[in-house]
Design a protein around this motif. Structure first.
Motif, mmCIF file in Angstrom:
data_model
loop_
_atom_site.group_PDB
_atom_site.id
_atom_site.type_symbol
_atom_site.label_atom_id
_atom_site.label_comp_id
_atom_site.label_asym_id
_atom_site.label_seq_id
_atom_site.Cartn_x
_atom_site.Cartn_y
_atom_site.Cartn_z
ATOM 1 N N UNK A 1 14.603 50.561 31.751
ATOM 2 C CA UNK A 1 13.142 50.619 31.809
ATOM 3 C C UNK A 1 12.606 49.320 31.239
ATOM 4 N N UNK A 2 11.693 48.699 31.987
ATOM 5 C CA UNK A 2 11.127 47.431 31.542
ATOM 6 C C UNK A 2 9.607 47.527 31.620
ATOM 7 N N UNK B 1 -1.594 56.996 33.368
ATOM 8 C CA UNK B 1 -1.091 55.697 33.840
ATOM 9 C C UNK B 1 0.088 55.169 33.026
ATOM 10 N N UNK B 2 0.112 55.445 31.729
ATOM 11 C CA UNK B 2 1.222 54.913 30.924
ATOM 12 C C UNK B 2 2.533 55.641 31.197
ATOM 13 N N UNK B 3 2.469 56.777 31.892
ATOM 14 C CA UNK B 3 3.688 57.513 32.232
ATOM 15 C C UNK B 3 4.234 57.166 33.608
ATOM 16 N N UNK B 4 3.503 56.395 34.354
ATOM 17 C CA UNK B 4 3.967 56.042 35.697
ATOM 18 C C UNK B 4 5.064 54.990 35.596
ATOM 19 N N UNK B 5 6.103 55.240 36.335
ATOM 20 C CA UNK B 5 7.226 54.300 36.370
ATOM 21 C C UNK B 5 7.427 53.890 37.821
ATOM 22 N N UNK B 6 7.415 52.576 38.054
ATOM 23 C CA UNK B 6 7.590 52.039 39.393
ATOM 24 C C UNK B 6 9.034 51.586 39.548
ATOM 25 N N UNK B 7 9.605 51.820 40.702
ATOM 26 C CA UNK B 7 10.984 51.413 40.961
ATOM 27 C C UNK B 7 10.960 49.972 41.436
#
Length: 189
Positions: free
Chosen positions: A107-108, A88-94
């Motif tokens: 990245x925020x 989960x900590x590697x997931x990046x949402x646009x």
């Protein structure tokens, strides 16, 4: 005398018949010997042909084992990469895909649990912390876009805002056993 001649004739005929039988036996023995030698030669050729086939199969088996081990190692590495990427900590949402040519990737990290203003409705989201990718010219523009989407007064807080690192600095893959080293190891086993 006649008796002697007849005896001599009988002995000669008997010796002739015995000699003929002996010659026939010798001819049969020679024929059997030729047949045995031919069969032995054919068997020898068959054994050599099977030995070559066995050697080729052994080489093929070694190659298949080497390929199998290589594929298993690659599968293990890919499974580890998938597990690492799916945390989960590697997931990046646009956040939004709109961008200008001069915009940079930011990245925020946004967390739920900030202060809630009296007139605002508290955030009702199923997550506590997420990373977002957004495009902006500078950090002030990036922060403004985040504030529009996740207002500070609604219980959100921006904990981190940084330029997205380039993908060129990705971590190198784990050192794998070389194909030659595996072949040498398999040859000894």
């Amino acid at each position: 005398m006649m008796a002697l001649l007849l005896t001599l004739l009988a002995v000669t005929v008997a010796a002739g018949l015995t000699g003929e039988r002996a010659w026939n036996r010798v001819a049969e023995a020679k024929t059997r010997r030729r047949q045995i030698l031919t069969r032995a030669r054919e068997q020898s050729q068959r054994i050599r042909r099977l030995a070559r086939a066995t050697y080729a199969m052994k080489q093929q088996r070694r190659h298949v084992r080497l390929t199998l081990e290589t594929l298993e190692d690659e599968c293990t590495r890919l499974e580890q990469d998938i597990k690492r990427a799916s945390r989960p900590e590697n997931r990046i949402f646009v956040l939004e895909e709109r961008r200008n040519a001069a915009d940079a990737a930011w990245l925020a990290t946004v967390e739920v649990g900030g202060t809630v203003a009296d007139s605002a409705v508290a955030a009702a989201v199923p997550w506590q912390r997420r990373q977002f990718l957004l495009w902006a010219a500078d950090d002030e523009a990036a922060r403004a876009r985040l504030e529009r989407r996740f207002p500070h007064g609604s219980g959100f807080r921006i904990t981190q805002l940084m330029l997205r690192p380039s993908h060129a600095a990705a971590t190198p893959a784990a050192k794998l056993e070389t194909r030659a080293a595996k072949a040498a190891r398999l040859a000894t086993s």
